[in-house]
Design an enzyme around this catalytic site. Structure first.
Site, short mmCIF file in Angstrom:
data_model
loop_
_atom_site.label_atom_id
_atom_site.label_comp_id
_atom_site.label_asym_id
_atom_site.label_seq_id
_atom_site.Cartn_x
_atom_site.Cartn_y
_atom_site.Cartn_z
N CYS A 45 17.74 48.81 -17.47
CA CYS A 45 17.31 49.30 -16.17
C CYS A 45 15.80 49.12 -15.96
CB CYS A 45 17.68 50.77 -16.00
SG CYS A 45 19.47 51.07 -16.02
N THR A 46 15.05 49.30 -17.03
CA THR A 46 13.60 49.12 -16.92
C THR A 46 13.27 47.68 -16.54
OG1 THR A 46 13.22 50.88 -18.53
CG2 THR A 46 11.42 49.32 -18.16
#
Length: 217
Positions: A45-46
């Protein structure tokens, strides 16, 4: 009730790291993209949030607003953005919804109505909150994509799909497989040959039902 393409996005009031927002007011007359995540401070997600931040100029060029969703709180979002910006090398100026009560995830049909976040949860408890929604200025959902936990999203494809949607929005047109901006488009069968040629010029007729035209400006 499941959310489907051409449904109106619910007009939710959401808490974000940039304050309280109404989804319909936030969209306004723009195109919009909502992209969701199962938890803050997770590796894939980062990288995805970083990719969206790096495309800021591309979203602006297309008159499109972007908003993230993650099932953590506002303060976690603010801290996570520091990591995102460090990895991406650019500011992440878009808001992130704090969906820690799962209201948005359930309203957008990403999690079942009886889902909840247990104490000590992991991203696996909200794994299906990993979707992309492209929304037109009329507030209707135009496209939905859902990804598994193990595969990061390809935002080049999100951009390509957005380009195709904007090219065909409220027009009797479609785009073929692997279409890119500037390539020919498909004329809908709602126009006969004469009407299609009057509107779009000479047709390249591959089959009686497959007719290409130059992409209008």
């Amino acid at each position: 009730m499941a959310l489907r393409i051409n449904d109106t996005i619910p007009d939710l009031t959401v808490e974000t790291d940039q304050g309280t927002l109404s989804l319909h007011d936030w969209i306004g007359d723009s195109w919009a993209i909502l992209f969701s995540h199962p938890k803050d401070f997770t590796p894939v997600c980062t990288t995805e949030f970083g990719a969206v931040a790096q495309l800021t100029a591309e979203w602006e060029k297309r008159g499109t607003k972007v908003m993230g969703i993650s099932v953590d709180g506002v303060e976690e979002h603010k801290k996570w953005k520091g990591d995102i910006e460090a990895v991406a090398g650019t500011p992440a100026g878009f808001p992130i919804i704090a969906d820690n009560d799962l209201t948005v995830a359930k309203a957008l049909d990403m999690l079942p109505a009886d889902a909840y976040l247990p104490d000590g949860r992991t991203p696996a408890h909200s794994a299906t909150v990993r979707s992309v929604f492209i929304i037109a200025p009329n507030k209707k959902v135009q496209l939905m994509m859902t990804y598994p936990m193990s595969v990061g999203r390809n935002f080049a494809e999100v951009l390509r799909a957005l380009d195709g949607l904007q090219r065909t929005y409220e027009q009797p047109l479609a785009v073929p497989a692997n279409w890119e901006v500037g390539q020919d488009v498909i004329v809908a069968l709602s126009l006969d040959d004469a009407a299609a040629e009057a509107k779009y010029g000479a047709l390249d007729k591959k089959l009686p039902y497959l007719r290409f035209a130059k992409s209008p400006n």
